[in-house]
Design an enzyme around this catalytic site. Structure first.
Site, mmCIF file in Angstrom:
data_model
loop_
_atom_site.group_PDB
_atom_site.id
_atom_site.type_symbol
_atom_site.label_atom_id
_atom_site.label_comp_id
_atom_site.label_asym_id
_atom_site.label_seq_id
_atom_site.Cartn_x
_atom_site.Cartn_y
_atom_site.Cartn_z
ATOM 1 N N LEU A 271 7.733 -2.771 10.633
ATOM 2 C CA LEU A 271 6.541 -3.422 10.094
ATOM 3 C C LEU A 271 6.244 -2.978 8.667
ATOM 4 O O LEU A 271 6.126 -1.788 8.385
ATOM 5 C CB LEU A 271 5.333 -3.115 10.995
ATOM 6 N N ASP A 272 6.124 -3.954 7.762
ATOM 7 C CA ASP A 272 5.684 -3.728 6.373
ATOM 8 C C ASP A 272 6.507 -2.660 5.658
ATOM 9 O O ASP A 272 5.978 -1.902 4.845
ATOM 10 C CB ASP A 272 4.196 -3.338 6.347
ATOM 11 N N SER A 273 7.796 -2.591 5.948
ATOM 12 C CA SER A 273 8.631 -1.548 5.352
ATOM 13 C C SER A 273 9.870 -2.094 4.651
ATOM 14 O O SER A 273 10.733 -1.313 4.249
ATOM 15 C CB SER A 273 9.068 -0.544 6.438
#
Length: 328
Positions: A271-273
């Protein structure tokens, strides 16, 4: 850092590093969209190259373009310190009669094989088909509206095949009327925590070149990403790596930050990386309330997403390792 190389010097990637005290000026086309106003007979092209760093790369690429009567307008090179890797992006003009498009692919592919390139991509905007994309969003539509208006004005060089959302929209809204007027299909797919409707989404997007998550608040699974096999670009309403996950604007507001931001990045299973393409910030203060935080954040998101997509379509974005990007 990014180094600019004189296209007339024909220096190798290794040789030009000893001349960093020189000031090489690129043409006016660097950082701008290409156009064919230079000559009615010449049209612009872009080539990006990524390979192990050895002597002679710049010279070979320059010779390839010059041998076909092309003229290089700008040349960017990046060679990271202590890493045996080379990145370049060239903008050039050429006569398509003297250098047919199919032959251009073969010529650059020959160089790619010679240098064991990880990536060699050439694009001629006036001849090649536009990238086909699909847009996914949830309830908030400010990014979608911005993209549709830019697309209508010819400032977004893509073909929008469809819009997919997990929120239903009334048929008489501005967005639905716009989509209907321009022949862009809208697909409402209701999702739940147990069923993300990924098979239905895949059938709608499998023939696209890349996907844009324009505030799509659902996670795409690793199976979907692997099955799709192409890039997925997301706009995150926060300055990553801080304030990941849900409601990052509220997180930033509660933390009393003095800068808020937006981040456009590639989507990965984590997630969001994913690798970051573009980030923008704006100053805030104690006088801002949550509503003004949100308004400023939405304005940043629209600008950040548009710039990232434009950079991607102009072949300015290259992978750098597993977590970074080179953006020329």
């Amino acid at each position: 850092m990014i180094r600019r190389v004189s296209t007339t010097s024909c220096l190798s990637a290794t040789a030009f590093r000893s001349f960093t005290k020189w000031s090489f000026n690129s043409s006016q086309f660097l950082g701008e969209s290409l156009d064919s106003s230079v000559s009615p007979l010449l049209i612009p092209g872009v080539h990006v190259f990524h390979c192990p760093d050895v002597v002679g790369i710049v010279a070979k690429l320059s010779d390839c373009i010059a041998a076909k009567g092309g003229n290089i307008l700008g040349y960017d090179v990046f060679v990271p310190e202590n890493k045996n890797v080379f990145y370049s992006r060239s903008e050039f003009i050429f006569d398509p009669v003297k250098w047919p498009r199919s032959q251009m692919d073969k010529d650059f592919q020959t160089i790619a094989q010679k240098f064991s390139a990880m990536s060699s991509v050439v694009r001629v905007p006036s001849l090649d088909p536009k990238y086909k994309i699909a847009l996914l969003l949830s309830k908030q539509d400010h990014c979608l509206v911005e993209m549709l208006h830019k697309w209508q004005d010819g400032k977004l060089p893509v073909d929008i095949t469809c819009v997919i959302s997990n929120h239903e929209r009334a048929p008489n809204t501005h967005i639905m009327r716009f989509l209907q007027r321009h022949g862009i299909s809208y697909h409402y797919l209701s999702t739940t925590d147990q069923n993300k409707i990924e098979e239905e989404i895949f059938e709608l997007v499998k023939d696209t070149d890349f996907l844009v998550l324009a505030r799509y608040m659902q996670l795409l699974s690793g199976n979907f990403l692997k099955g799709y096999g192409k890039d997925v670009i997301n706009i995150h309403h926060g300055l990553l790596p801080s304030f990941k996950g849900r409601n990052p604007v509220k997180q930033a507001f509660d933390a009393g930050v003095k800068l808020i931001g937006a981040t456009t990045h590639f989507v990965t299973e984590e997630l969001d990386s994913g690798p970051i393409i573009e980030q923008m910030v704006e100053r805030v203060s104690h006088r801002d309330n949550l509503r003004s935080f949100v308004q400023k954040s939405e304005d940043l998101e629209k600008k950040c997403l548009m710039k990232a997509i434009k950079s991607y379509c102009e072949l300015r974005v290259l992978p750098y390792g597993t977590q970074k990007t080179v953006v020329f």
